[in-house]
Design an enzyme around this catalytic site. Structure first.
Site, PDB file in Angstrom:
ATOM      1  N   SER A  60       0.812  -1.205   0.000  1.00 22.99           N
ATOM      2  CA  SER A  60       0.000   0.000   0.000  1.00 22.99           C
ATOM      3  C   SER A  60       0.855   1.268   0.000  1.00 22.99           C
ATOM      4  O   SER A  60       1.721   1.411  -0.849  1.00 22.99           O
ATOM      5  CB  SER A  60      -0.949  -0.063   1.191  1.00 22.99           C
ATOM      6  OG  SER A  60      -2.089   0.672   0.901  1.00 22.99           O
TER       7      SER A  60
ATOM      8  N   HIS B 189      -7.629  -5.578  -0.211  1.00 19.33           N
ATOM      9  CA  HIS B 189      -6.403  -4.800  -0.052  1.00 19.33           C
ATOM     10  C   HIS B 189      -5.649  -5.341   1.168  1.00 19.33           C
ATOM     11  O   HIS B 189      -5.992  -5.024   2.307  1.00 19.33           O
ATOM     12  CB  HIS B 189      -6.837  -3.348   0.180  1.00 19.33           C
ATOM     13  CG  HIS B 189      -5.719  -2.381   0.287  1.00 19.33           C
ATOM     14  ND1 HIS B 189      -4.954  -2.014  -0.788  1.00 19.33           N
ATOM     15  CD2 HIS B 189      -5.234  -1.675   1.349  1.00 19.33           C
ATOM     16  CE1 HIS B 189      -4.064  -1.119  -0.392  1.00 19.33           C
ATOM     17  NE2 HIS B 189      -4.204  -0.908   0.900  1.00 19.33           N
TER      18      HIS B 189
HETATM   19  C1  GCU Z   1      -5.365   4.866   1.641  1.00 16.96           C
HETATM   20  C2  GCU Z   1      -4.729   5.675   0.541  1.00 16.96           C
HETATM   21  C3  GCU Z   1      -3.912   4.809  -0.415  1.00 16.96           C
HETATM   22  C4  GCU Z   1      -2.940   3.956   0.370  1.00 16.96           C
HETATM   23  C5  GCU Z   1      -3.677   3.202   1.452  1.00 16.96           C
HETATM   24  C6  GCU Z   1      -2.776   2.420   2.403  1.00 16.96           C
HETATM   25  O1  GCU Z   1      -6.357   4.053   1.127  1.00 16.96           O
HETATM   26  O2  GCU Z   1      -5.751   6.369  -0.140  1.00 16.96           O
HETATM   27  O3  GCU Z   1      -3.221   5.614  -1.333  1.00 16.96           O
HETATM   28  O4  GCU Z   1      -2.231   3.112  -0.480  1.00 16.96           O
HETATM   29  O5  GCU Z   1      -4.387   4.101   2.267  1.00 16.96           O
HETATM   30  O6  GCU Z   1      -1.612   2.733   2.552  1.00 16.96           O
HETATM   31  O7  GCU Z   1      -3.301   1.516   3.046  1.00 16.96           O
END
Ligand code: GCU
Length: 429
Positions: free
Chosen positions: A268, A409
């Site tokens: 992420s 995710h």
């Molecule tokens: C949020 C953010 C993303 C990121 C994510 C994370 O959703 O909008 O850009 O990748 O957090 O780091 O879990």
């Protein structure tokens, strides 16, 4: 105006029909609403020169692109501080039932104990007879969270409350131990003959807008704790990525590790970080992006899921000041994220997406990997070597690896299994 209206209704409709309400509302999740866009050609220099071979890439185009990403996206980071020092804090030779040697190492960035520092946690497989390759990645919750071993130091830094409810007044408690183990299959990594090195990203900078005051950006600024950042100065992602390079500096001194075979990985926002670290620092032998999305592996120009404006609004500290100019103006970016992946060439890079992670634009991540291919081909490498995007749970690729995992995710065992196989293949194990 008309297009904006379409995007918003499209998002609501898709959310309603497919039940993807876990995706932030109001974004475009409809492929039909992806506008026509033209990606910048990684092989064409601003002066019109077309790069046709690896030497031209390495000597002209690569440095040019690194500069553009520095100036416009992640910001410039300082060099390794001359006075930086490493201090071994603990060594346990019979960790994990005797399978590993576990070390904790403090990296004192300015050499001073009242200065900024990062605590590296290192697991080395005891069965190894020669220096081993390693995975290196930052964690969201601290070294104590990636393992259940009770004697790993509890982070005393600022921590955000995530799942588990263990944090009190932004400080970890013993109840936080092991809260992130599902993302770090330490024993499997060791069993495959790899070392694991990790550190808490908050050691470099706590992840909130004012967090820089407690991090390396303030501490290493020539103006001290109250710097005014020029628009091309490093943001938090730049600071975290810089920390990965400092961890590699340490690994270069660690005899049991083969520092020429270090794979840097992140999930992420820390996947964005791993990509930027690997793009800048050519010592990283493999770079792995897990669900990194916008500002990571996903193409900004597709305007699918998260967008530049979302990043700048919700996380104003992540990118450089200049990046703010591109809120809602993706086409004006002088680069797109396929060029970030291309900066890793000819070193292997792995991009992973997840089917339910539409906010991160899985298809945009795949297309970025695909669009990085021409640069790998300059080095005689096929790159990804497949088209179209594979179905879920079918890992593909050559020097560029890719999979679309079923599910959310996350960083899962399935993802790790692919990374271990990919590393085995490229490290010829
Ligand atoms: C949020 C953010 C993303 C990121 C994510 C994370 O959703 O909008 O850009 O990748 O957090 O780091 O879990």
């Amino acid at each position: 105006m008309k297009q904006k209206f379409c995007l918003a209704t499209g998002a609501l409709l898709i959310a309603g029909v497919t039940g993807i309400l876990s995706q932030p509302a109001g974004a475009n999740y409809d492929e039909a609403n992806v506008p026509v866009y033209t990606l910048p050609d990684p092989l064409v220099c601003p002066d019109g020169t077309v790069v046709t071979n690896a030497v031209g890439w390495q000597e002209k185009r690569r440095p040019e692109l690194v500069r553009l990403f520095e100036e416009q996206v992640y910001g410039r980071a300082p060099e390794r501080p001359r006075a930086m020092r490493f201090e071994t804090i603990s060594v346990v030779t019979n960790a994990l039932g005797g399978r590993a040697t576990r070390k904790e190492v403090a990296i004192w960035f300015t050499g001073k104990k009242d200065g900024p520092s990062m605590n590296l946690l290192l697991y080395l497989p005891n069965a190894a007879r020669q220096p081993v390759p390693a995975f290196l990645g930052l964690s969201f919750n601290g070294n104590h969270a990636i393992t259940s071993e009770p004697d790993v130091r509890l982070s005393d830094r600022w921590l955000v409350e995530r799942k588990g409810g263990c944090v009190t007044n932004n400080r970890a408690t013993d109840a936080c131990r092991g809260s992130e183990t599902s993302r770090w299959p330490v024993e499997k990594i060791l069993a495959r003959g790899y070392a694991l090195a990790t550190a808490y990203y908050g050691d470099l900078e706590p992840d909130f807008a004012e967090g820089w005051k407690q991090g390396v950006r303030a501490a290493l600024s020539p103006t001290g704790a109250n710097p005014t950042f020029p628009p091309d100065a490093w943001g938090a992602i730049g600071a975290w990525a810089w920390g990965l390079s400092r961890a590699l500096d340490y690994l270069e001194t660690e005899r049991p590790v083969n520092a020429n075979h270090v794979a840097v990985l992140g999930h992420s926002r820390l996947g964005k970080t791993a990509l930027w670290a690997g793009a800048r620092d050519e010592r990283f032998a493999i770079v792995i992006s897990n669900d990194s999305g916008e500002g990571g592996a996903a193409l900004a120009r597709r305007r699918f899921g998260e967008r530049t404006a979302d990043l700048n609004r919700a996380f104003p500290h992540w990118f450089s000041g200049n990046f703010k100019k591109y809120s809602g103006r993706e086409d004006d970016l002088p680069v797109d994220q396929h060029e970030l992946l291309a900066l890793i060439a000819p070193r292997p890079v792995y991009v992973a997406s997840a089917t339910e992670d539409l906010w991160a634009d899985p298809r945009g991540e795949f297309l970025a990997a695909k669009a990085a291919e021409p640069v790998y081909q300059l080095f005689g490498q096929p790159g990804l070597g497949v088209n179209p995007q594979p179905a879920a749970d079918q890992p593909v690729g050559d020097a560029i690896g890719y999979h679309l995992r079923s599910g959310k995710h996350e960083l899962t065992d399935y993802d790790w299994a692919q990374y271990l196989n990919f590393a085995d293949r490229h490290f010829h194990r």
